[in-house]
Design an enzyme around this catalytic site. Structure first.
Site, PDB file in Angstrom:
ATOM      1  N   SER A 167       1.089  -1.205   0.226  1.00 30.55           N
ATOM      2  CA  SER A 167       0.298   0.147  -0.319  1.00 30.55           C
ATOM      3  C   SER A 167       0.678   1.456   0.089  1.00 30.55           C
ATOM      4  CB  SER A 167      -0.544  -0.153   1.606  1.00 30.55           C
ATOM      5  OG  SER A 167      -1.311   1.079   1.999  1.00 30.55           O
ATOM      6  N   TYR A 180      -2.083  -0.862  10.578  1.00 27.02           N
ATOM      7  CA  TYR A 180      -2.237  -0.976   8.763  1.00 27.02           C
ATOM      8  C   TYR A 180      -0.461  -0.233   8.501  1.00 27.02           C
ATOM      9  CZ  TYR A 180      -4.329  -1.349   4.247  1.00 27.02           C
ATOM     10  OH  TYR A 180      -4.844  -1.665   2.476  1.00 27.02           O
TER      11      TYR A 180
END
Length: 284
Positions: A167, A180
């Site tokens: 990501s 995250y």
């Protein structure tokens, strides 16, 4: 599905974890469109089955397999189903992952007094270790464990490929979601480590790093109950030079390039941003 280009995956088998999700279902369909047999793995069998049914209805070959990426025994059982259906594995796409509210703060910035605000506000000091562990394990161990199980089969493939999903959080952490962001940074680091570790075995290992895409997990953060963009959406789009969210199709060209050994045979250990320019923009 309208592919930007096709690669030849006929006779090859791809395993896609998280294959019932928004992005990974597109990945699975794209690989099938190029001729691959696709094993769609997901914790929710019905979600995997939906993707597999759509692939089969379009003339491809796919099977749906229930698998928990945090349980090795579950993955080993899934591997046995894949081998029974298709005989081997050539591509492993580690797409399972996600976030959890217990690994997130309520506010972007801590202010004095927030530590005593009660249940309505989760400050840094209130982060639940179990929530942090869940997010980290889902993303990092959820990449490592499937690789342990399926890379054994990749050793028998002619041109084996592992593709992880990182990501843009891995490059620059976003506010409110420390677990995250840290987990995806671990996925990027692991991708590089694994590429070196498996180089002599002939397994190429790379990763996609999507920017901002609307998925089932983040939709509530990006749009309110009436479907109007939230303030966070405004920040995201103002910092994305292309001024839009990504569409799943935007990832397919990079996916196919990294899976095609003729096109990227000397590419391993890279994490490729697909982010509309987000990482390139300083905000000024």
């Amino acid at each position: 599905m309208n592919l930007p280009f096709k690669i030849d995956l006929n006779g090859k088998t791809a395993v896609v974890t998280g294959g019932g999700g928004v992005l990974c279902s597109y990945f699975a369909k794209a690989l099938a469109e190029c001729g691959a047999n696709v094993a769609v793995l997901d914790l929710k069998l019905e979600a995997a089955q939906k993707t597999a049914d759509e692939i089969n209805a379009d003339g491809g070959k796919a099977v749906a397999v229930s698998a928990n990426v945090l349980e090795k025994a579950s993955l080993e059982a899934a591997r046995d189903e894949v081998l029974k259906a298709f005989g081997g594995v050539d591509i492993l796409l580690n797409g399972a992952g996600g976030n959890h509210p217990k690994g997130s703060t309520t506010k972007e910035y801590f202010e004095r007094g927030d530590e005593n605000s009660g249940e309505d506000l989760i400050s840094f000091f209130d982060l639940d270790p179990k929530g942090i562990s869940f997010v980290f394990d889902l993303n990092f161990l959820g990449t490592l464990l499937p690789t342990q199980v399926f890379a054994r089969e990749l050793l028998n493939a002619k041109e084996p490929v592992i593709l992880n999903v990182s990501s843009m959080n891995a490059f620059r952490p976003l506010t409110k979601i420390p677990a995250y962001s840290a987990a995806k940074a671990a996925v990027s680091n692991f991708t590089q480590w694994l590429a070196v570790h498996f180089a002599d075995a002939g397994i190429r290992v790379n990763a996609l790093a999507p920017g901002f895409f609307v998925t089932a997990q983040n939709k509530a953060l990006l749009f309110d109950a009436e479907g109007k963009p939230t303030a966070r959406t405004g920040k995201i789009l103002s910092h994305t030079p292309m001024h839009r969210f990504g569409e799943p199709e935007d990832l397919i060209g990079t996916l196919l390039w990294l899976c095609d050994s003729k096109a990227s045979g000397f590419v391993t250990g890279v994490v490729v941003p697909v982010d509309g320019g987000f990482a390139a923009y300083s905000g000024v």
